[in-house]
Design an enzyme around this catalytic site. Sequence first.
Site, mmCIF file in Angstrom:
data_model
loop_
_atom_site.group_PDB
_atom_site.id
_atom_site.type_symbol
_atom_site.label_atom_id
_atom_site.label_comp_id
_atom_site.label_asym_id
_atom_site.label_seq_id
_atom_site.Cartn_x
_atom_site.Cartn_y
_atom_site.Cartn_z
ATOM 1 N N HIS A 1 0.838 -1.200 0.000
ATOM 2 C CA HIS A 1 0.000 0.000 0.000
ATOM 3 C C HIS A 1 0.875 1.254 0.000
ATOM 4 C CE1 HIS A 1 -3.271 2.698 1.564
ATOM 5 N NE2 HIS A 1 -2.241 3.252 2.172
ATOM 6 N N GLU A 2 1.888 1.268 0.883
ATOM 7 C CA GLU A 2 2.775 2.433 0.969
ATOM 8 C C GLU A 2 3.568 2.604 -0.322
ATOM 9 O OE1 GLU A 2 2.604 4.600 3.347
ATOM 10 O OE2 GLU A 2 1.120 3.376 4.374
ATOM 11 N N HIS B 1 1.533 4.562 -2.757
ATOM 12 C CA HIS B 1 1.608 6.023 -2.607
ATOM 13 C C HIS B 1 2.839 6.568 -3.321
ATOM 14 C CE1 HIS B 1 -1.689 6.705 0.106
ATOM 15 N NE2 HIS B 1 -1.206 5.954 1.062
ATOM 16 N N GLU C 1 -5.725 7.116 -0.798
ATOM 17 C CA GLU C 1 -5.704 5.870 -0.017
ATOM 18 C C GLU C 1 -6.362 4.731 -0.794
ATOM 19 O OE1 GLU C 1 -3.944 5.490 2.525
ATOM 20 O OE2 GLU C 1 -3.482 7.616 2.725
ATOM 21 N N ASP D 1 -4.519 1.275 -1.898
ATOM 22 C CA ASP D 1 -5.051 -0.066 -1.599
ATOM 23 C C ASP D 1 -5.099 -0.910 -2.869
ATOM 24 O OD1 ASP D 1 -5.402 0.356 1.087
ATOM 25 O OD2 ASP D 1 -7.562 0.716 0.989
HETATM 26 ZN ZN LIG Z 1 -2.006 5.220 2.834
#
Ligand SMILES: [Zn+2]
Length: 393
Positions: A246-247, A250, A323, A327
């Site tokens: 997930h990170e 980003h 976000e 995901d």
């Molecule tokens: Zn996040």
Amino acid sequence: MTIDPAAETARLVDALGAERLATAASYTRGNELLLLAGLPVTLILLWLIVRSRLLDRLAARLANWRWATRTLAVCFAFLIADTVISLPWTIWTDWARERSYGMTRQPLGDYLGQTALSALISAALGALFLLGVYALVRRTGRRWWLWGGLLATTATAVMLLAGPAVIEPLFNQYEPVPPGPVRVALERIADDVGIPHDRIFLYDGSRQSDRFTANVSGIGPTARIAISDVALKQASLAEVRAVTGHEAGHYQLGHVWRQMGIIAALAILALFGIDRLFVRAAALLGSRATLGDPVGLPVMAALGAVIGLLFTPVLNAMIRSGETAADLYSLQHVNEPDALATALVKTAEYRYPRPHPVEEMLFYTHPSVEKRVLRAMEWKVTHPATPPAPHQP
Ligand SMILES: [Zn+2]
């Protein structure tokens, strides 16, 4: 066997139990109230600083100094005074309350030491930034807010890009992730986003918080993956993969750049608002300072606090959409929907998983856990994992 994503999501969230869900609801609602109550508290404290004439007296005493050094000193003094006067409120909201909910075990002494360090750093950097703002008010005249917005964006960019490498090591210890399955999993994600293996770190995040966090940040040679040591104690390998994925999303999707664009727009708008409302706000707070005088900084700060709170839902909406995209990135690249879901359910303890839609829209920086888990479960239905190769005896 097919699963029903909605039923599976309800089961995962309900597994927290009624009591923990109720605690999560009370903690989250409390945070929302504190955000709102923080505004009047801030305004009263700023009014007290104006009334004390602290900055007027300091500026008068430094009257012989050069303009730049005097401005820098007044701005620094204001930022320190503001931190000190807010300390009881901050200790209650950031430390005592967090402890009462079992979110941290940090001793008060350590918390205060770290708060003092971060206050000094913020005051020094903040005073430099404000010196720039006041110089722009003097030099660029009526359009100062436009230049000021660009300065704010540049300052934010420097903090976002250099902060992880320069500032964060002051608060935590970073070391290489020890060899083992976690390291192997992180190396694979690092390869995916083009970060060298010697830029994968483990830090003592458990010092401040029992939450499992990871981040992928920086740019060029400062880019790095960092995971909190909480990961090794409380998360499964699949969860570490899902969360770090997930990170990595980003990072790979360039969210930091989009964030900077939005911050630039909001900063210009905020400074424009300060420009237009300064005289009225100064009268309300009982300050005789003009816009270009650093003695009027509490007035600027008061306007900034009001405008900042009004902007919160806009910023939150932007962050929430990022976000969702992160995901999806995790699901596409790591494909651990179950682990993503269980890791998300753990975050439900500090962000109630079933908020009212209006509450979510106004206050939530992340989509509700229920929505995020549902997306992971829907993904799972449509993207079955490749079954492991049959075991050879
Ligand atoms: Zn996040």
